[in-house]
Write a protein that holds these residues in place. Sequence first.
Motif, PDB file in Angstrom:
ATOM      1  N   ARG A 127      33.844  34.640  32.746  1.00 49.21           N
ATOM      2  CA  ARG A 127      35.257  34.254  32.752  1.00 49.21           C
ATOM      3  C   ARG A 127      35.864  34.755  31.455  1.00 49.21           C
ATOM      4  NH1 ARG A 127      38.579  29.819  31.416  1.00 49.21           N
ATOM      5  NH2 ARG A 127      36.816  28.830  30.381  1.00 49.21           N
ATOM      6  N   VAL A 129      38.483  34.988  28.605  1.00 55.62           N
ATOM      7  CA  VAL A 129      39.451  34.101  27.967  1.00 55.62           C
ATOM      8  C   VAL A 129      40.648  34.881  27.427  1.00 55.62           C
ATOM      9  CG1 VAL A 129      39.797  32.398  26.142  1.00 55.62           C
ATOM     10  CG2 VAL A 129      37.632  32.454  27.393  1.00 55.62           C
ATOM     11  N   GLU A 174      41.962  37.873  39.144  1.00 54.70           N
ATOM     12  CA  GLU A 174      42.650  36.666  38.701  1.00 54.70           C
ATOM     13  C   GLU A 174      42.284  35.505  39.618  1.00 54.70           C
ATOM     14  OE1 GLU A 174      44.611  35.901  36.212  1.00 54.70           O
ATOM     15  OE2 GLU A 174      44.971  37.876  35.298  1.00 54.70           O
ATOM     16  N   GLY A 178      41.426  31.308  35.671  1.00 61.17           N
ATOM     17  CA  GLY A 178      41.314  32.392  34.702  1.00 61.17           C
ATOM     18  C   GLY A 178      40.779  33.663  35.340  1.00 61.17           C
ATOM     19  N   ARG A 179      40.657  34.694  34.524  1.00 62.64           N
ATOM     20  CA  ARG A 179      40.169  35.986  35.009  1.00 62.64           C
ATOM     21  C   ARG A 179      38.637  35.978  35.085  1.00 62.64           C
ATOM     22  NH1 ARG A 179      43.840  38.953  30.634  1.00 62.64           N
ATOM     23  NH2 ARG A 179      43.178  37.033  29.613  1.00 62.64           N
TER      24      ARG A 179
END
Length: 204
Positions: A127, A129, A174, A178-179
Amino acid sequence: MTGRTNKSLARDEMLRLTLQAERSTPCIVVLPAEREYLDAVKVHLGVDDFAEAQIRDVRFKVPYIGEYIRTPDCPSVEEYNDFAEKLEAIWQKDGMLLTYAAILDVERPDTLHRARELLQELDNYQRIVDTYGYGQQRLQERLGLDDESIAELEGYMDFERYGADCMEHDGVVETEFGRLRRLEPPFPEQAQSTNPDMTMGGMV
């Protein structure tokens, strides 16, 4: 029945099941739990096996995790307990619950069994940030640079742009949390054929 053995009381509650057998009142079971606790629940329900009882309700401690768990496979109490144990294992690890939630958001497991497998595959996901930090990380990985070398590039390298280019190439998607990047294989719908390098990220 919500009481626990002393050993079980030290554990984090991950989910609650409401069970009911033919000749019993509804019983709330807190998971994960030790065998002694589960055996006591069977006695309370008046059954020799949990298959003799029905699961009336399932409540997750973290609602946003529960929203993504599908159970058309009709899991058993034992399977729920196994899942709860694996969820408990990441409970105190920084950011791991959000990473798992992002994974569920993308992968959409159709059974509890698959959701449990994804818990064991967390190392295959990242993930992200911030774009800037991701650019630094990917540059280190590609060129084998140490932290000192990255620090020397501060002010000369556009890490933000390089990180954005790398995310496009790496198939980062996405999610509501989060990504997210999947390492092997990358998410195919977002992956690009171009290879990011110093010219893409741009020397300022």
